[in-house]
Design an enzyme around this catalytic site. Structure first.
Site, short mmCIF file in Angstrom:
data_model
loop_
_atom_site.label_atom_id
_atom_site.label_comp_id
_atom_site.label_asym_id
_atom_site.label_seq_id
_atom_site.Cartn_x
_atom_site.Cartn_y
_atom_site.Cartn_z
N GLY A 11 0.83 -1.20 0.00
CA GLY A 11 0.00 0.00 0.00
C GLY A 11 0.86 1.25 0.00
CG ASP A 12 0.66 3.74 2.40
OD1 ASP A 12 -0.48 4.20 2.31
OD2 ASP A 12 1.08 3.10 3.38
N GLY A 15 -6.13 5.83 2.02
CA GLY A 15 -5.96 7.28 1.99
C GLY A 15 -5.20 7.64 0.74
CG HIS A 16 -6.02 6.61 -2.94
ND1 HIS A 16 -6.76 5.99 -3.92
CD2 HIS A 16 -5.34 5.64 -2.32
CE1 HIS A 16 -6.52 4.69 -3.88
NE2 HIS A 16 -5.67 4.45 -2.91
N GLY A 53 7.63 13.22 -8.68
CA GLY A 53 7.27 14.31 -7.76
C GLY A 53 5.80 14.26 -7.43
N PRO A 83 4.17 6.92 11.23
CG PRO A 83 6.01 6.84 12.67
CD PRO A 83 4.53 7.04 12.65
NE ARG A 84 2.61 5.79 4.29
CZ ARG A 84 2.28 6.75 3.43
NH1 ARG A 84 3.20 7.25 2.63
NH2 ARG A 84 1.06 7.20 3.33
CD GLN A 129 -6.63 -1.12 1.82
OE1 GLN A 129 -7.42 -1.79 1.20
NE2 GLN A 129 -6.97 0.02 2.38
CB SER A 149 5.38 9.18 -10.16
OG SER A 149 5.18 10.27 -9.31
N GLY A 183 1.47 5.37 -3.96
CA GLY A 183 1.24 6.60 -4.75
C GLY A 183 0.18 6.37 -5.82
CE LYS A 184 -3.22 1.62 -4.05
NZ LYS A 184 -2.20 1.57 -3.00
N GLY A 185 -2.97 7.13 -5.75
CA GLY A 185 -3.91 8.25 -5.88
C GLY A 185 -3.54 9.15 -7.05
CG ASN A 194 -8.86 0.17 4.90
OD1 ASN A 194 -9.51 0.66 3.99
ND2 ASN A 194 -8.61 -1.12 4.98
P1 IMP Z 1 -6.92 -2.58 8.34
O1 IMP Z 1 -7.10 -2.58 6.87
O2 IMP Z 1 -7.26 -1.28 8.99
O3 IMP Z 1 -7.62 -3.74 8.98
O4 IMP Z 1 -5.36 -2.79 8.65
C1 IMP Z 1 -4.69 -4.01 8.34
C2 IMP Z 1 -3.27 -3.74 7.86
O5 IMP Z 1 -3.34 -3.09 6.60
C3 IMP Z 1 -2.45 -2.82 8.77
O6 IMP Z 1 -1.10 -3.20 8.70
C4 IMP Z 1 -2.64 -1.45 8.13
O7 IMP Z 1 -1.57 -0.57 8.43
C5 IMP Z 1 -2.63 -1.85 6.67
N1 IMP Z 1 -3.34 -0.90 5.81
C6 IMP Z 1 -4.67 -0.77 5.65
N2 IMP Z 1 -4.95 0.19 4.75
C7 IMP Z 1 -3.78 0.65 4.31
C8 IMP Z 1 -3.41 1.62 3.31
O8 IMP Z 1 -4.23 2.25 2.64
N3 IMP Z 1 -2.08 1.80 3.13
C9 IMP Z 1 -1.14 1.09 3.81
N4 IMP Z 1 -1.44 0.18 4.74
C10 IMP Z 1 -2.75 -0.04 4.98
#
Ligand code: IMP
Length: 419
Positions: A12-13, A40-41, A409, A298-299, A218, A407, A15-17, A38
């Site tokens: 996940g994260d 966030g784009h 920037g 923090p990631r 994700q 990408s 940069g798909k948005g 869960n």
């Molecule tokens: P849940 O989806 O909230 O149940 O979280 C399960 C796992 O997925 C955890 O490790 C979260 O940090 C991860 N996770 C859920 N949504 C995202 C996302 O959009 N980006 C990155 N990690 C995510």
């Protein structure tokens, strides 16, 4: 543009948005098919930052149909707030559609998630605490409440009665049926105009030869089947999730693209072979602004993992790769790429399907010299520094997939089309 799927190739994260935002311009409709708030784009347009949790980021283009499919779990409180915020910023919401079959994230799902995470103790998942897992649990246990139910007092009353009795017995939760009923009927009233049979809508669009973009949330390694189970989310975030989550057949998908960062990040718990603990990891976190857009956590940061890319290319049937955030690596003197793992003295090239093996894998790296030039201002692929081109070729070679978009920037225009 053909019917296209965009999927995260890591945790996940990726940069798909921003990529969805770019491709949405060429599509008639954007569909979300799994996950919930869960996700966030983030999209930056003219220095204005938009963060989407539920609404497809295509909404920034007037008139594009934005569809929240049946495979998504919808927190109506979040959706109502997101609609209100976008309206206050002058964004037109007339082309938003929400599936009547999408399951509802109820407020008690968040309470249950807290209890479950506490019970897991040392083995906690580190979820986003958005109630997503418990909402999917109710769906599979066949007691879930769906968006269409919010429009019918009798149906909602009956379902709530059954659920509250279950949660009272099982979790000792004492919830007020009347309060929940009135709160969720109110969301139903506010969202009524958006709620419809979205599978049928998508079918009709396809018959009109409209092009549809399917927006994954994700990433592959958070997929409930193919991810690092149990440290995953509760939906199928790989390409396979599109059909059931949007109500289409596999033959209706034309192209699948995976998005990966030029390095790796992960939020939450679970194994991460190429994680860098130390100065370089911190540098990636700060330069890449690696803080969760949903939770602000923090990631964890690490080197690019080619074993993961090869796996993601395989389980998603990727037609091409979109690589993001190359510019974050601009300052590094040397850059490592993981090409295989070592497990108990053996070399492993395929991503292990068992967590206990992955937990003991050590990365085998190849190293290249960094380019130490600002790539964020480059406008033509051939102007990329030689070492950066070498890095991209290496990724393609290990992943056995071609990079088609790069990408460099956060802004809308910071993209290079490679092929
Ligand atoms: P849940 O989806 O909230 O149940 O979280 C399960 C796992 O997925 C955890 O490790 C979260 O940090 C991860 N996770 C859920 N949504 C995202 C996302 O959009 N980006 C990155 N990690 C995510």
């Amino acid at each position: 543009m053909p019917n296209t799927v965009i999927i995260g190739a890591q945790w996940g994260d990726e940069g798909k948005g921003k990529i969805i935002d770019f491709l949405a311009k060429k599509s008639d409709a954007v569909v979300r098919f799994q996950g919930g708030s869960n996700a966030g784009h983030t999209v930056v347009v003219n220095n204005e930052k938009f963060i989407f949790h539920l609404i497809p980021s295509g909404i920034l283009y007037p008139g594009k149909k934005c569809i929240i499919g049946n495979g998504v779990v919808v927190d109506p409180k979040v959706l109502v707030a997101e609609i209100k915020d976008l309206q206050s910023r002058g964004i037109d919401l007339n082309s938003l559609y929400v599936s009547n079959q999408a399951h509802v994230v109820m407020s008690y799902h968040k309470q249950i998630e807290e209890i479950e995470e506490r019970q897991r103790g040392r083995r906690k998942i580190g979820t986003t605490k958005r109630g997503v897992g418990p909402a999917y649990t109710d769906k599979i246990a066949r007691r879930g409440i769906r968006m269409g139910d919010l429009l019918d007092r009798d149906v909602l009353t009956e379902k709530l009665r059954m659920n509250l009795s279950f949660y009272r017995d099982f979790y000792r939760l004492d919830l007020s049926l009347e309060d929940l009923l009135e709160e969720y009927l109110d969301y139903g009233r506010k969202l009524k105009r958006y709620i419809t049979d979205t599978s049928l809508l998508i079918h009709q669009l396809m018959r009109q030869r409209k092009s549809i973009l399917f927006e994954g949330a994700q990433g592959t390694l958070l997929d409930v089947d193919y991810g690092t189970y149990p440290y995953v989310t509760s939906s199928n975030s790989s390409a396979g999730g599109v059909c059931v989550g949007a109500g289409i057949g596999p033959t209706q998908i034309d192209k699948v693209f995976g998005v990966a960062k030029a390095y790796t990040t992960r939020v939450g718990e679970g194994p991460f072979p190429t994680e860098i603990k130390g100065e370089v990891g911190e540098m990636l976190k700060e330069r890449g602004k690696e803080y969760g857009s949903t939770t602000g956590r923090p990631r964890r940061c690490g080197w690019f993992d080619g074993v993961i890319l090869r796996y993601a290319a395989r389980v998603n049937g990727m037609d091409g790769l979109i690589l993001t955030k190359l510019d974050v690596l601009d300052v590094l003197e040397r850059i490592k790429i993981c090409v295989a793992y070592k497990y108990k003295g053996r070399i492993i090239r395929n991503f292990p399907s068992e967590l206990r093996i992955l937990e003991e894998c050590e990365p085998i790296y190849e190293e290249i010299k960094g380019w130490r030039e600002d790539t964020s201002r480059i406008t033509m692929p051939k102007k990329l520094p030689e070492q950066a081109q070498k890095y991209l070729r290496k990724i393609e070679e290990i992943g056995k997939v071609r990079i088609c978009l790069l990408s460099i920037g956060p802004q809308r225009g910071d993209l290079l089309v490679l092929r």
